[in-house]
Scaffold this motif. Structure first.
Motif, PDB file in Angstrom:
ATOM      1  N   LEU A 156      62.079  54.000  -4.683  1.00 18.10           N
ATOM      2  CA  LEU A 156      62.930  52.899  -5.174  1.00 18.10           C
ATOM      3  C   LEU A 156      64.382  53.341  -5.313  1.00 18.10           C
ATOM      4  O   LEU A 156      65.310  52.577  -4.993  1.00 18.10           O
ATOM      5  N   SER A 201      62.692  36.840  -8.506  1.00 15.89           N
ATOM      6  CA  SER A 201      62.029  36.837  -7.194  1.00 15.89           C
ATOM      7  C   SER A 201      62.066  35.425  -6.601  1.00 15.89           C
ATOM      8  O   SER A 201      62.358  35.249  -5.411  1.00 15.89           O
ATOM      9  N   THR A 240      73.314  41.602  -1.240  1.00 15.59           N
ATOM     10  CA  THR A 240      73.076  43.035  -1.433  1.00 15.59           C
ATOM     11  C   THR A 240      72.930  43.364  -2.919  1.00 15.59           C
ATOM     12  O   THR A 240      71.984  44.050  -3.324  1.00 15.59           O
ATOM     13  N   TRP A 241      73.848  42.839  -3.728  1.00 15.12           N
ATOM     14  CA  TRP A 241      73.803  43.170  -5.159  1.00 15.12           C
ATOM     15  C   TRP A 241      72.649  42.461  -5.867  1.00 15.12           C
ATOM     16  O   TRP A 241      72.095  42.992  -6.840  1.00 15.12           O
ATOM     17  N   THR A 252      56.799  56.539  -5.961  1.00 14.27           N
ATOM     18  CA  THR A 252      57.294  55.148  -5.936  1.00 14.27           C
ATOM     19  C   THR A 252      58.708  55.091  -6.520  1.00 14.27           C
ATOM     20  O   THR A 252      59.594  54.432  -5.978  1.00 14.27           O
ATOM     21  N   LEU A 253      58.893  55.818  -7.630  1.00 15.61           N
ATOM     22  CA  LEU A 253      60.213  55.821  -8.270  1.00 15.61           C
ATOM     23  C   LEU A 253      61.269  56.439  -7.349  1.00 15.61           C
ATOM     24  O   LEU A 253      62.378  55.928  -7.221  1.00 15.61           O
ATOM     25  N   ILE A 284      54.555  36.464  -5.562  1.00 16.15           N
ATOM     26  CA  ILE A 284      55.103  36.003  -6.848  1.00 16.15           C
ATOM     27  C   ILE A 284      54.008  35.351  -7.700  1.00 16.15           C
ATOM     28  O   ILE A 284      53.904  35.617  -8.903  1.00 16.15           O
ATOM     29  N   PHE A 305      61.820  38.809 -14.085  1.00 16.31           N
ATOM     30  CA  PHE A 305      61.563  39.354 -12.745  1.00 16.31           C
ATOM     31  C   PHE A 305      60.901  38.308 -11.849  1.00 16.31           C
ATOM     32  O   PHE A 305      61.264  38.178 -10.669  1.00 16.31           O
ATOM     33  N   VAL A 350      70.334  50.440   0.188  1.00 15.40           N
ATOM     34  CA  VAL A 350      70.815  49.051   0.158  1.00 15.40           C
ATOM     35  C   VAL A 350      72.322  49.017  -0.064  1.00 15.40           C
ATOM     36  O   VAL A 350      73.049  48.276   0.595  1.00 15.40           O
ATOM     37  N   LEU A 351      72.792  49.861  -0.994  1.00  9.11           N
ATOM     38  CA  LEU A 351      74.225  49.846  -1.311  1.00  9.11           C
ATOM     39  C   LEU A 351      75.063  50.515  -0.218  1.00  9.11           C
ATOM     40  O   LEU A 351      76.219  50.163  -0.018  1.00  9.11           O
ATOM     41  N   LEU A 395      65.716  53.585  -1.808  1.00  8.04           N
ATOM     42  CA  LEU A 395      65.939  52.251  -1.237  1.00  8.04           C
ATOM     43  C   LEU A 395      67.176  51.605  -1.862  1.00  8.04           C
ATOM     44  O   LEU A 395      67.994  50.988  -1.165  1.00  8.04           O
ATOM     45  N   GLY A 396      67.321  51.778  -3.181  1.00  3.76           N
ATOM     46  CA  GLY A 396      68.502  51.230  -3.854  1.00  3.76           C
ATOM     47  C   GLY A 396      69.780  51.821  -3.301  1.00  3.76           C
ATOM     48  O   GLY A 396      70.746  51.096  -3.012  1.00  3.76           O
ATOM     49  N   VAL A 413      62.460  46.295 -10.646  1.00  2.50           N
ATOM     50  CA  VAL A 413      61.213  46.915 -10.160  1.00  2.50           C
ATOM     51  C   VAL A 413      61.155  48.354 -10.671  1.00  2.50           C
ATOM     52  O   VAL A 413      60.123  48.803 -11.186  1.00  2.50           O
ATOM     53  N   PHE A 414      62.278  49.057 -10.536  1.00  2.92           N
ATOM     54  CA  PHE A 414      62.346  50.454 -10.974  1.00  2.92           C
ATOM     55  C   PHE A 414      62.052  50.548 -12.477  1.00  2.92           C
ATOM     56  O   PHE A 414      61.267  51.391 -12.916  1.00  2.92           O
ATOM     57  N   PHE A 420      69.768  41.920  -4.474  1.00  2.00           N
ATOM     58  CA  PHE A 420      68.592  42.725  -4.129  1.00  2.00           C
ATOM     59  C   PHE A 420      68.603  44.040  -4.911  1.00  2.00           C
ATOM     60  O   PHE A 420      67.548  44.511  -5.364  1.00  2.00           O
ATOM     61  N   ALA A 421      69.799  44.616  -5.094  1.00  2.00           N
ATOM     62  CA  ALA A 421      69.903  45.852  -5.881  1.00  2.00           C
ATOM     63  C   ALA A 421      69.451  45.577  -7.325  1.00  2.00           C
ATOM     64  O   ALA A 421      68.775  46.414  -7.945  1.00  2.00           O
ATOM     65  N   PHE A 451      50.847  38.970 -15.013  1.00  2.00           N
ATOM     66  CA  PHE A 451      51.596  38.984 -16.285  1.00  2.00           C
ATOM     67  C   PHE A 451      50.961  38.016 -17.293  1.00  2.00           C
ATOM     68  O   PHE A 451      50.884  38.293 -18.481  1.00  2.00           O
ATOM     69  N   TRP A 470      67.302  43.270  -8.228  1.00  2.00           N
ATOM     70  CA  TRP A 470      65.830  43.107  -8.146  1.00  2.00           C
ATOM     71  C   TRP A 470      65.156  44.485  -8.115  1.00  2.00           C
ATOM     72  O   TRP A 470      64.183  44.721  -8.836  1.00  2.00           O
ATOM     73  N   LEU A 471      65.724  45.387  -7.316  1.00  2.00           N
ATOM     74  CA  LEU A 471      65.161  46.745  -7.228  1.00  2.00           C
ATOM     75  C   LEU A 471      65.262  47.467  -8.573  1.00  2.00           C
ATOM     76  O   LEU A 471      64.363  48.224  -8.942  1.00  2.00           O
ATOM     77  N   LEU A 480      51.689  38.010  -9.094  1.00  2.00           N
ATOM     78  CA  LEU A 480      52.330  38.782 -10.165  1.00  2.00           C
ATOM     79  C   LEU A 480      52.414  37.946 -11.452  1.00  2.00           C
ATOM     80  O   LEU A 480      52.185  38.461 -12.551  1.00  2.00           O
TER      81      LEU A 480
END
Lengths: 340, 270
Positions: free
Chosen positions: A36, B189, B214-215, A32-33, A322, B185, A43-44, A39-40, B224-225, B217-218, A329, B220-221, A325
């Protein structure tokens, strides 16, 4: 199949055992890490104008979907914590819905002169491979617009009247613009900053065939204020014309609040070969192929159109994710005080 | 406009006084917690009056220029921090970290022009308020997490030892900081969903990968990370603290950097 059954099966055959091991590896939180991070980075690095690089997003999302599915299947954490399970299930639904949306979406542009009906023709189109067009059933008529400008020619409210026939054949009217689209057959039509002047012509062919009324859309105004000219061809001929709108008025005064409007007086310069003609409304230009009658000056509006059937489902999936989650929490935080 | 700016200056002075008191109390190992909260609360009231006067004068909220965005964010960040300060005593010493960050924003605010900007027609929607509200709560809770993380790092650096000894241990502080991250978080969201709804209505698409999207979402990721990393790899409190600082830096740059270096529509140019 439960994990205990999977384990029993795993103990039974080497294939099942190997499959269970693979499933466990696939469900790894460390994967998963990795996903991520990928994906990050995707995205960039992703550039929406270079569609070929969409794999930068698709590959980690696909890996993530596999990882998440496997984790929900094998991880005991998810079975113990319903809210966490629901969150991840909803997240998976979001990914799948976005994928479905990209396969079936449509995005495009169109232009309509005042009084013109949309016939399903777009000037620009972009769509998913599974999109089944129903645009021809999404007809409406542009009834004209008003746009207010603040000082400095800064566009304020856009109000565009539209009408259409509903399924029962009754005429319906609406005013759209800014945050209010027209929704027809699932297609969402939005006004855009793109609009301008549209001279209306009637072309009377010399061969005696029926006259044709039509408009030409001059470049967007006021962005192209000093370039109100267009090259075009008379319908059914090879006759190329250059046409320019000419007026002396200041339509949008930067010093005061103003409104988009037609000039009170204007001429239309029409160049045909080496000859130049100036037409006022009602005037005609006689050519060997027929007579071009300049009827009046009108306006055109540019629209964008968007279709994605997944939108309401995406909203539901996001809110479910949401909410679940938050529930997870809440349970976690309620177990121990904040200020221990 | 003069009274708006006078009230703003007064509020900034009160905040500065609160920040100075927080730093001084850590150095001197004193606990003037009620005084700090009172200074912040009075500052918030005065600041709210300044924002209200400007809103009334120009006809729209503080959403357009850097001056407006910095001013409203200093206010909203302090509202969130004041709430946490009031409800969670362990957060109170974090003023020594939170207030200097806000003082930097205040200094930046004073360097920006208070001139008004164009309010685009696409901003005339309730989704603007919903999107902004969630965004402000997100950044506010992450700031509180940064404050608590800063206490962990200060303790490791041997700074303010006398004041920090009475605080819970690092593991508990780290847990507290991550609670704020988790709350943040949720609101981030919600901010993204509200922004997507607004973008769909305003620009005819819910997501277009413009620089701010884009940023965001980055960011947000990254959260999550961070949350996954904490569960997967048992991080030491100091490592968690650094991770939270990194999250805040990214969120801060997304909020205050990207919209003003990009010419994409999200800046509000359409």
């Amino acid at each position: 199949m439960s994990v205990s059954e999977a384990k029993a099966g795993a103990a039974g055959t080497p294939i099942a055992s190997a499959a269970a091991a693979w499933l466990k590896r696939l469900a790894s939180p460390r994967l998963t890490l990795v996903m991520l991070i990928a994906l990050g980075a995707g995205v960039l690095a992703y550039d929406p104008d270079a569609g070929a690089r969409v794999w930068l997003l698709v590959a980690p999302l696909f890996l993530g979907a596999l990882n998440l599915s496997a984790a929900m299947f094998v991880s005991p954490v998810f079975r113990r914590q319903t809210a966490l399970f629901t969150f991840h299930l909803a997240l998976l639904a979001v990914v799948l819905l976005v994928a479905m949306g990209r396969l079936t979406y449509l995005q495009g542009e169109l232009e309509l002169a005042e009084g013109e009906a949309f016939s399903g023709e777009l000037t620009r189109i972009e769509r998913g491979p599974w999109h089944r067009s129903r645009l021809e059933r999404a007809q409406f008529v542009n009834d004209g617009f008003t746009i207010r400008y603040e000082k400095g020619v800064r566009r304020a409210e856009t109000r565009n009247g539209v009408r259409w026939l509903d399924d029962a054949g009754r005429e319906q009217h609406a005013v759209i613009g800014d945050n209010e689209p027209l929704v027809r057959q699932g297609y969402r039509f939005y006004t855009s900053f793109n609009k301008g002047f549209a001279p209306v012509f009637v072309w009377h062919p010399a061969d005696g065939s029926a006259p044709r009324r039509g408009t030409i859309h001059l470049p967007s105004y006021p962005i192209h204020e000093y370039r109100q000219a267009l090259d075009w061809t008379l319908p059914g001929t090879q006759v190329a014309l250059w046409t320019m709108l000419q007026f002396d008025e200041v339509l949008l005064d930067p010093e005061q609040v103003s409104q988009f409007r037609l000039p009170e007086t204007h001429t239309l310069v029409v160049r045909f070969g080496a000859t130049r003609h100036e037409l006022t409304p009602g005037a005609s230009l006689t050519l060997a192929q027929g007579v071009l009658e300049y009827e009046r000056l009108s306006t055109w509006m540019g629209y964008t159109v968007f279709y994605d059937w997944t939108l309401p489902w995406l909203f539901v999936a996001c809110m479910l994710a949401i909410a679940s989650l938050a529930w997870h929490f809440w349970n976690k935080f309620a177990a121990q005080p904040w200020d221990r | 406009m003069t009274s708006e700016l006078q009230l703003l200056w007064l509020a900034l002075m009160l905040y500065t006084l609160a920040g100075s008191t927080a730093i001084g109390s850590m150095v001197l190992a004193k606990r003037p917690e009620q005084l700090i909260l009172a200074l912040i609360m009075v500052g918030l009231a005065v600041h709210a009056a300044s924002i209200g006067l400007r809103w009334e004068r120009i006809g729209h909220g503080p959403f357009i220029t850097m001056f407006e965005i910095l001013s409203s964010n200093v206010w909203s960040l302090l509202v969130i921090y004041a709430l946490a300060y009031w409800r969670v005593p362990a957060v109170r010493p974090a003023a020594v970290v939170v207030m200097p960050i806000l003082l930097i924003m205040m200094a930046w605010l004073l360097l920006t022009s208070p001139a008004t900007g164009h309010f685009p027609p696409t901003y005339r929607t309730v989704w603007l308020y919903v999107h902004m509200l969630f965004g402000k709560i997100f950044l506010g809770t992450v700031l509180v997490a940064v404050g608590v993380s800063g206490l962990i790092l200060l303790r490791h650096a041997g700074l303010g030892a006398a004041s920090l000894t009475r605080l819970p241990d690092d593991v508990r502080l780290e847990d507290l900081a991550f609670r704020f991250i988790m709350v943040g978080f949720i609101f981030e969201s919600l901010m993204l969903v509200a922004g997507a709804i607004w973008a769909q209505d305003a620009w005819g698409r819910y997501w277009a990968w413009d620089p701010l999207e884009t940023w965001a979402f980055a960011t947000w990721l990254t959260l999550v990370f961070g949350i996954h990393l904490r569960v997967t790899v048992k991080l030491r409190p100091r490592q968690s603290a650094v991770l939270i600082m990194a999250m805040f830096v990214l969120a801060f740059l997304t909020f205050f950097g990207v919209p003003f270096v990009s010419t994409a529509p999200h800046k509000g140019a359409v």
